[in-house]
Design a protein around this motif. Structure first.
Motif, PDB file in Angstrom:
ATOM      1  N   LYS A 181      65.164  51.204  16.561  1.00  0.00           N
ATOM      2  CA  LYS A 181      65.492  49.929  15.927  1.00  0.00           C
ATOM      3  C   LYS A 181      66.685  49.266  16.605  1.00  0.00           C
ATOM      4  N   VAL A 207      62.781  37.658   9.491  1.00  0.00           N
ATOM      5  CA  VAL A 207      62.021  38.824   9.038  1.00  0.00           C
ATOM      6  C   VAL A 207      60.935  38.332   8.083  1.00  0.00           C
ATOM      7  N   TYR A 254      58.213  47.545  13.079  1.00  0.00           N
ATOM      8  CA  TYR A 254      59.627  47.906  13.088  1.00  0.00           C
ATOM      9  C   TYR A 254      59.900  49.075  12.144  1.00  0.00           C
ATOM     10  N   TYR A 267      69.152  44.846   8.762  1.00  0.00           N
ATOM     11  CA  TYR A 267      68.913  44.127  10.021  1.00  0.00           C
ATOM     12  C   TYR A 267      70.210  43.504  10.525  1.00  0.00           C
ATOM     13  N   LEU A 280      66.739  45.581  18.732  1.00  0.00           N
ATOM     14  CA  LEU A 280      67.617  44.440  18.412  1.00  0.00           C
ATOM     15  C   LEU A 280      68.578  44.140  19.549  1.00  0.00           C
TER      16      LEU A 280
END
Length: 406
Positions: free
Chosen positions: A261, A206, A253, A179, A265
């Protein structure tokens, strides 16, 4: 907020900015004592406040032993990974019940290097009393109707990126680093399009599951089942958000491809960057469309690929006659209608960038938000920055849809 639907649909992102409820300052109703001075309830409240002050100071200086003396020692383990710049409680009410009590409190905390100002959250603390009469914390939980904090759901793991801080529960550091890599690519991408007049840092939360995501947002998990991520924040008094959080739904996700993804973001990071210039005057077609526009920059996606639902409507002769309203972006909207709303906003922003230029698109966004509270903010921004009218803009957008999607 990223909406998942048909397999061929590119995920969409939509932000929610829930208002942060202020803690209520309540007066204790205990009777006054016979002599001058504080009421007994006020004295107990002051004693509890001192315990919480010691607890906060111990947490900030990483003194686990001192923290343990104030009660609920297990919470230290959950919190110790947070890079805190400040952490304070303010007791707003104390409710006695036998030998113990519960305290309503406002917790204010700030993450070092990321938050402009402390975040305020409402908490309820269960208090016990030791044999020597001293108070201690038995439990610390969210107030009624207040969302959970990440540490309420388990021990927090923190991973720092170049431009990001990822905080998670239930995932290892390796998963969180993925991430961080996406967020670190998103920040310079957003700055390249929007500019650098923002913090250029992002905090990503998360949680372990969809249910936990709903807990953080203080809503039912069902509201976010097809949502990949949302952005939350507090409006600062100066119009500059003191803190923003990108909250990920790990279940939604996980089904996205690498491109999806990254788009999610980057889209959410755009909401963080534009927060200071996004107001009640900013229509959702502009805020969501602009975030999608930055999210898709450089991806090579054609309008038909990125806007499949709208392309289908245009080919069937059902092109929308007007830009979507804010209601079209509602959580419970029909999935096809919701997808078309996002796609319409993206194509409107793409059209502005293509006809007037990228810089003018950013100037238009700022002009709308910066004139909140004035009548006709959108109309005035169209006139000043794009030299057009709402009717002419809508006609151009409608023609653009037919040209790009047929």
């Amino acid at each position: 907020m990223a909406v998942l639907g048909q397999a061929r649909r590119t995920p969409r992102v939509r932000r929610t900015w829930p208002a942060v409820a202020a803690a209520l300052s309540l007066l204790l109703a205990a009777p006054l004592s016979g002599c001058a001075g504080k009421a007994p309830g006020d004295a107990a409240k002051a004693e509890v406040q001192r315990v919480l002050d010691r607890r906060s100071a111990a947490l900030l200086r990483h003194d686990e032993k001192a923290y343990d003396t104030t009660g609920a020692a297990a919470e230290y383990t959950r919190l110790r990974a947070l890079p805190l710049a400040s952490w304070t409680y303010r007791v707003t009410a104390l409710h006695r019940s036998g030998p113990g009590a519960t305290a309503d409190a406002e917790l204010r905390y700030r993450i070092a290097g990321y938050d402009r100002a402390p975040i305020g959250v409402r908490r309820v603390l269960t208090l016990g009393r030791a044999a020597d009469g001293t108070w201690y914390v038995a439990a610390d939980r969210p107030a009624r109707d207040a969302g959970q904090q990440l540490w309420d759901q388990g021990g927090v793991t923190a991973v720092r990126g170049t431009h990001s801080l990822v905080l998670g529960t239930g995932q290892g550091a390796a998963a969180l680093r993925a991430y961080a890599g996406l967020a670190d690519r998103a920040v310079p991408a957003v700055s390249g399009a929007w500019g650098t007049d923002w913090s250029r840092r992002v905090v990503v939360l998360v949680p372990r599951s969809l249910k936990d995501m709903g807990g953080l947002l203080g809503s039912s998990a069902a509201d976010y089942r097809g949502i990949a991520a949302v952005t939350t924040g507090e409006a600062g008094g100066s119009g500059r958000a003191p803190a923003d959080r990108v909250v990920v739904n790990p279940e939604a996700y996980a089904v996205l491809g690498d491109l999806g993804k990254q788009v999610v973001l980057t889209h959410e990071t755009t909401h963080v960057a534009t927060r200071a210039h996004t107001t009640a005057a900013t229509p959702l077609w502009l805020s969501e469309g602009y975030a999608d526009w930055i999210g898709y920059l450089g991806t090579g996606r054609t309008p038909a690929e990125a806007a499949p639902e709208l392309a289908r409507a245009v080919k069937d002769g059902h092109a929308p006659a007007a830009l979507p309203t804010d209601k079209d972006f509602g959580f419970t909207s029909d999935p096809t209608r919701l997808a078309q709303a996002y796609e319409s906003g993206w194509l409107a922003c793409r059209m502005i960038a293509g006809h007037w230029g990228d810089a003018r698109l950013g100037a238009f966004y700022r002009a709308v938000g910066d004139h909140a509270g004035r009548p006709g903010a959108l109309e005035n921004a169209l006139a000043r920055t794009l030299h057009t009218t709402p009717a002419a803009f809508t006609d151009r957008w409608h023609a653009y849809l037919r040209a790009e999607l047929t």
